[in-house]
Scaffold this motif. Structure first.
Motif, PDB file in Angstrom:
ATOM      1  N   ASP A  91      -7.394   6.275   4.130  1.00 23.97           N
ATOM      2  CA  ASP A  91      -6.468   7.403   4.078  1.00 23.97           C
ATOM      3  C   ASP A  91      -5.333   7.313   5.085  1.00 23.97           C
ATOM      4  O   ASP A  91      -4.541   8.246   5.235  1.00 23.97           O
ATOM      5  N   ALA A  92      -5.244   6.158   5.731  1.00 24.75           N
ATOM      6  CA  ALA A  92      -4.079   5.883   6.586  1.00 24.75           C
ATOM      7  C   ALA A  92      -2.976   5.278   5.708  1.00 24.75           C
ATOM      8  O   ALA A  92      -3.229   4.860   4.571  1.00 24.75           O
ATOM      9  N   PRO A  93      -1.740   5.236   6.218  1.00 21.55           N
ATOM     10  CA  PRO A  93      -0.659   4.638   5.431  1.00 21.55           C
ATOM     11  C   PRO A  93      -1.007   3.194   5.046  1.00 21.55           C
ATOM     12  O   PRO A  93      -1.766   2.521   5.763  1.00 21.55           O
ATOM     13  N   PHE A  94      -0.473   2.747   3.958  1.00 17.09           N
ATOM     14  CA  PHE A  94      -0.732   1.387   3.456  1.00 17.09           C
ATOM     15  C   PHE A  94      -0.469   0.379   4.574  1.00 17.09           C
ATOM     16  O   PHE A  94       0.594   0.416   5.200  1.00 17.09           O
ATOM     17  N   PRO A  95      -1.438  -0.499   4.875  1.00 12.03           N
ATOM     18  CA  PRO A  95      -1.284  -1.371   6.052  1.00 12.03           C
ATOM     19  C   PRO A  95      -0.121  -2.357   5.918  1.00 12.03           C
ATOM     20  O   PRO A  95       0.365  -2.626   4.819  1.00 12.03           O
ATOM     21  N   ASP A  96       0.262  -2.900   7.037  1.00 12.30           N
ATOM     22  CA  ASP A  96       1.403  -3.820   7.071  1.00 12.30           C
ATOM     23  C   ASP A  96       0.940  -5.224   6.659  1.00 12.30           C
ATOM     24  O   ASP A  96       0.509  -6.018   7.493  1.00 12.30           O
ATOM     25  N   VAL A  97       0.998  -5.510   5.375  1.00 13.59           N
ATOM     26  CA  VAL A  97       0.523  -6.801   4.862  1.00 13.59           C
ATOM     27  C   VAL A  97       1.651  -7.559   4.185  1.00 13.59           C
ATOM     28  O   VAL A  97       1.403  -8.500   3.423  1.00 13.59           O
ATOM     29  N   ALA A  98       2.885  -7.138   4.456  1.00 12.86           N
ATOM     30  CA  ALA A  98       4.032  -7.767   3.781  1.00 12.86           C
ATOM     31  C   ALA A  98       4.042  -9.277   3.991  1.00 12.86           C
ATOM     32  O   ALA A  98       4.427 -10.044   3.107  1.00 12.86           O
ATOM     33  N   HIS A  99       3.561  -9.728   5.178  1.00 12.10           N
ATOM     34  CA  HIS A  99       3.569 -11.169   5.470  1.00 12.10           C
ATOM     35  C   HIS A  99       2.591 -11.933   4.578  1.00 12.10           C
ATOM     36  O   HIS A  99       2.669 -13.139   4.454  1.00 12.10           O
ATOM     37  N   LEU A 100       1.637 -11.224   3.961  1.00 11.83           N
ATOM     38  CA  LEU A 100       0.675 -11.891   3.069  1.00 11.83           C
ATOM     39  C   LEU A 100       1.204 -11.986   1.640  1.00 11.83           C
ATOM     40  O   LEU A 100       0.638 -12.700   0.803  1.00 11.83           O
ATOM     41  N   ALA A 101       2.260 -11.253   1.353  1.00 14.66           N
ATOM     42  CA  ALA A 101       2.825 -11.290   0.000  1.00 14.66           C
ATOM     43  C   ALA A 101       3.515 -12.628  -0.202  1.00 14.66           C
ATOM     44  O   ALA A 101       4.141 -13.165   0.709  1.00 14.66           O
ATOM     45  N   GLU A 102       3.350 -13.164  -1.390  1.00 23.33           N
ATOM     46  CA  GLU A 102       3.926 -14.463  -1.698  1.00 23.33           C
ATOM     47  C   GLU A 102       5.447 -14.421  -1.589  1.00 23.33           C
ATOM     48  O   GLU A 102       6.084 -13.459  -1.987  1.00 23.33           O
ATOM     49  N   LYS A 103       6.009 -15.490  -1.032  1.00 22.42           N
ATOM     50  CA  LYS A 103       7.468 -15.552  -0.872  1.00 22.42           C
ATOM     51  C   LYS A 103       8.132 -16.035  -2.160  1.00 22.42           C
ATOM     52  O   LYS A 103       7.508 -16.736  -2.953  1.00 22.42           O
ATOM     53  N   GLY A 104       9.409 -15.680  -2.289  1.00 24.16           N
ATOM     54  CA  GLY A 104      10.190 -16.262  -3.382  1.00 24.16           C
ATOM     55  C   GLY A 104       9.957 -15.508  -4.675  1.00 24.16           C
ATOM     56  O   GLY A 104       8.880 -15.576  -5.245  1.00 24.16           O
ATOM     57  N   GLY A 105      10.931 -14.759  -5.116  1.00 26.06           N
ATOM     58  CA  GLY A 105      10.741 -14.010  -6.347  1.00 26.06           C
ATOM     59  C   GLY A 105      10.225 -12.626  -6.022  1.00 26.06           C
ATOM     60  O   GLY A 105       9.569 -12.412  -5.002  1.00 26.06           O
ATOM     61  N   ALA A 162       8.302   3.143   0.115  1.00 27.92           N
ATOM     62  CA  ALA A 162       9.236   4.137  -0.429  1.00 27.92           C
ATOM     63  C   ALA A 162       8.538   5.477  -0.660  1.00 27.92           C
ATOM     64  O   ALA A 162       9.097   6.533  -0.381  1.00 27.92           O
ATOM     65  N   GLU A 163       7.300   5.421  -1.158  1.00 26.64           N
ATOM     66  CA  GLU A 163       6.610   6.671  -1.516  1.00 26.64           C
ATOM     67  C   GLU A 163       5.609   7.094  -0.447  1.00 26.64           C
ATOM     68  O   GLU A 163       4.840   8.033  -0.657  1.00 26.64           O
ATOM     69  N   ARG A 164       5.580   6.362   0.678  1.00 26.21           N
ATOM     70  CA  ARG A 164       4.678   6.681   1.793  1.00 26.21           C
ATOM     71  C   ARG A 164       3.240   6.870   1.309  1.00 26.21           C
ATOM     72  O   ARG A 164       2.582   7.879   1.578  1.00 26.21           O
ATOM     73  N   LEU A 165       2.727   5.859   0.609  1.00 25.86           N
ATOM     74  CA  LEU A 165       1.391   5.966   0.026  1.00 25.86           C
ATOM     75  C   LEU A 165       0.322   5.507   1.009  1.00 25.86           C
ATOM     76  O   LEU A 165       0.568   4.650   1.857  1.00 25.86           O
ATOM     77  N   THR A 166      -0.866   6.097   0.878  1.00 25.70           N
ATOM     78  CA  THR A 166      -2.018   5.611   1.642  1.00 25.70           C
ATOM     79  C   THR A 166      -2.618   4.417   0.905  1.00 25.70           C
ATOM     80  O   THR A 166      -2.304   4.168  -0.269  1.00 25.70           O
ATOM     81  N   LEU A 167      -3.534   3.700   1.593  1.00 22.28           N
ATOM     82  CA  LEU A 167      -4.213   2.577   0.955  1.00 22.28           C
ATOM     83  C   LEU A 167      -4.960   3.043  -0.295  1.00 22.28           C
ATOM     84  O   LEU A 167      -4.921   2.404  -1.350  1.00 22.28           O
ATOM     85  N   ARG A 168      -5.647   4.202  -0.192  1.00 29.01           N
ATOM     86  CA  ARG A 168      -6.404   4.702  -1.321  1.00 29.01           C
ATOM     87  C   ARG A 168      -5.481   4.924  -2.531  1.00 29.01           C
ATOM     88  O   ARG A 168      -5.809   4.545  -3.660  1.00 29.01           O
ATOM     89  N   GLN A 169      -4.323   5.510  -2.273  1.00 27.05           N
ATOM     90  CA  GLN A 169      -3.389   5.788  -3.380  1.00 27.05           C
ATOM     91  C   GLN A 169      -2.903   4.493  -4.022  1.00 27.05           C
ATOM     92  O   GLN A 169      -2.799   4.385  -5.244  1.00 27.05           O
ATOM     93  N   VAL A 170      -2.607   3.516  -3.205  1.00 28.03           N
ATOM     94  CA  VAL A 170      -2.148   2.235  -3.753  1.00 28.03           C
ATOM     95  C   VAL A 170      -3.263   1.583  -4.582  1.00 28.03           C
ATOM     96  O   VAL A 170      -3.039   1.106  -5.692  1.00 28.03           O
TER      97      VAL A 170
END
Lengths: 447, 447
Positions: free
Chosen positions: B319-333, B346-354
């Protein structure tokens, strides 16, 4: 009556086979049989009707235009066998695939898939690829050398077997009430890091009915025999004279025992292209006809060239001494090419003489009336020349002659089964189902 | 009545499918259906009985223990389809295979083999592999990046098509009198040397009944759409709302035309998991039940993790904001992972919501009585949302309800065939058989 039982496999020739390269010209052979799945389904049904152990499909991944007919146009073995699987119920299905030009994850998965589809009848004939030109179909400048190919083959089989043990037999309780499809404690990553392969695993298919598909091999050289003795459960042996077959048989069984394995858990098949007719004389006449039909200088030169990287021998004088091509022979191991060069030098052969030997019809030890052929099979079997025969027939009529004439005689003598006693290839061959390594470890640790 | 015809494919769920991850718990679903070839043969026969265009088999080459049931244990697509081929006569057979973790020679050969075995019904759904962990099953430390994977996919398809043209259609006169099995002038080496592949060729199987198996793709990203517009003849499209489907459809057709291709030669399928019942109300009730049955937080977290290299999200506060995992997202595209990160911010979602969004039941546009579903299909079809639907059903009963309730209504409205008019997948889809490139060149040169 011996308790040791004879095994019979069928190697469907399609439009040709070893020493039968002109077969496609026979008016009784359908010209598209090597790509006609219905041909293979009919052959498989005939083999199953005759209680054979397995259908055996050979393969390669390289051709050039001079190669014999059956190399040029043929179905890929696993696609072929999967289609055959659902039209048979007992017959083992052995497909050839290269450990040099495949990846372990994909190939292990395909054989596991075939083992599921067939209900436990899959076998993999491991080859390392003979044609050096294969490399160029897979982005490599050079074919891997002999020793590297065999080292890779050994590791490939170990990785495949590791992947086949990814799931223990009870990994999938599929218990809806508890919401447990997979028991994660029964799933095991492989984490293999070896000289040739790095494979994390696990596989994405459950352990198959045979535990692990049956491994076949065709080791002739020192490296090949060693590989077979370490990992093979079936062998497609070179055959030759009775003495050669006995030497090979004894050597493989001895090597297998030396690796701590039960020598009875490796079944040695020789190639047999029997020529059966009503009388011995008719069979010998037919054998001569086949020999004459099959003799083709251009094709023999092409086959000879196969051992030297698809070298074009037609540019040389046929009646001059065998040309100096030793540098084209593959290095490492006493390869087919090295043996040819040695023999040509020792016996001072011309190119024509060498070409005739290499491409020539392989004389079958099983030529004659049904009684004569049955006698010969029995004699060789008891003399320790083989555990089984990989039978190949030029036509459906010849297959039928063998099935109706020879099989009942083998059965009467107590050499061959009179009904299937098992539903799996392991069952037919008397091979144990390997216990999953993780289950074994867990049980040994009392968990 | 429109001359444009609707196409229908069947995507058999086995024990699960996209947004149907809890399906295995349904008492009507056999727990082993994803590895039971008889399940697939029955599904294929039902699809053929209903005059569908094709059976569509999805795939991946990586799992971990947290993945949904149908990922963990499934048959390899080509082995599966080859077994199905000989039990059907008209149905197209589309199998998914990765261009990232296969070699063109082997894969081109297997699809050509399937095309021969099925008499011209093979299709290849080209994927570039989504799970980054796949790399570790194939000896790579890192998954190829997005742009590289798409570049490789394009070249892979070009190489496969080149290999499929190795032999011209008349390459095998098999003329015994003249002793000519192969006409060497009709055999062509490929000699491909590209950025990702070097492949000499030729292939060792003749040109298959369709000339070339049909290429499917599932492009969503910019790179994916571009690849599809260049080479695909069928697309498994993302679907979504009517507007989203229309946007995608128009975009792909426009891009295809921009590449000089006939936009009618790329057929766009959306995923449809229709929920049909006797009344609209009963169908909506069933839809709610499915949604509830299928909601599982642990599994949704695992699915979310798939987009971030099988990352374990269960370690974070739900129930905390979605964690900072952008670095794990695949690059390119603009990948699935990048979109998730953008939206969560953008929508300030929690992990549960995502997690709920990602794993959630995909709402089907086709829910209701047979009349309602038929109306919706007709409306979407005429609105330019798709050329066909890739249908998936949770149970045999639901497939039957669609076949008996909706198909006859589609036929009555002139939208769907009332008999097969062709024997090949190209024939069903109205796709031309490609003329062999060498034949075309020869004819253009007047030879």
């Amino acid at each position: 009556m011996s308790s040791r039982k004879l095994h019979l496999a069928l190697h469907p020739y399609g439009v040709g086979g070893p020493g039968q390269h002109g077969l496609w010209k026979d008016p009784r052979v359908a010209k598209n049989s090597s790509i006609d799945i219905n041909y293979y389904i009919r052959q498989a049904k005939a083999a199953e009707h005759a209680l054979f152990d397995a259908l055996f499909i050979v393969d390669s991944q390289f051709i050039n235009a001079t190669y014999p007919a059956h190399y040029l146009n043929r179905l890929e073995p696993l696609t072929l066998l999967s289609a055959v699987a659902t039209h048979t119920r007992h017959l083992g299905l052995v497909g050839t695939a290269s450990s040099t030009y495949n990846s372990p994850f994909n190939l292990a998965r395909r054989f596991a898939s075939l083992d599921h589809i067939s209900g436990g009848r899959a076998g993999w004939n491991v080859v390392t690829s003979f044609d050096t030109g294969t490399a160029k179909n897979f982005g490599l400048d050079e074919h891997l050398d002999y020793a590297t190919r065999y080292g890779r083959a050994l590791e490939f089989v170990e990785v495949a077997r590791g992947l086949w043990d990814s799931y223990e037999d009870d990994a999938f309780p599929a218990d809806a009430e508890r919401g447990i499809f997979l028991d994660p404690d029964r799933l095991h990553e492989l984490r293999h890091e070896g000289e040739h392969f790095t494979v994390a695993g696990p596989l994405n298919i459950s352990r198959s009915p045979q535990g692990q598909p049956v491994i076949f091999q065709a080791g002739v050289s020192e490296e090949g025999r060693d590989l077979a003795a370490r990992v093979a459960e079936g062998i497609y042996a070179p055959g030759g004279s009775l003495e050669q077959a006995q030497e090979y048989y004894a050597d493989i069984k001895r090597r297998t025992a030396a690796h701590g394995r039960d020598p009875d858990h490796i079944k040695i098949f020789i190639h047999g292209g029997p020529v059966v007719a009503a009388t011995d004389e008719a069979a010998r006449r037919r054998e001569r006809e086949i020999h004459e039909e099959d003799n083709d200088l251009g094709r023999n030169l092409a086959l000879l060239g196969r051992s030297f990287g698809a070298y074009d021998f037609s540019r040389h004088d046929l009646d001059a001494p065998f040309p100096d091509v030793a540098h084209l022979a593959e290095k490492g191991g006493r390869t087919a090419a090295a043996k040819i060069v040695e023999r040509a030098a020792a016996e001072r052969l011309t190119l024509r003489q060498v070409a005739e030997t290499v491409g020539a019809f392989r004389r079958s030890p099983f030529v004659g009336s049904p009684d004569t052929v049955t006698d010969a099979i029995e004699r060789w079997f008891h003399a320790g020349a083989f555990d089984g025969i990989n039978l190949a027939f030029r036509t459906d009529e010849e297959l039928e002659l063998f099935v109706e004439g020879v099989v009942p005689r083998l059965q009467k003598r107590g050499l061959f089964r009179t009904a299937y006693e098992a539903d799996t290839l392991r069952g037919h061959l008397g091979l144990p189902v390997p216990v999953n390594r993780h289950t074994r470890e867990r049980q040994a640790a009392g968990r």
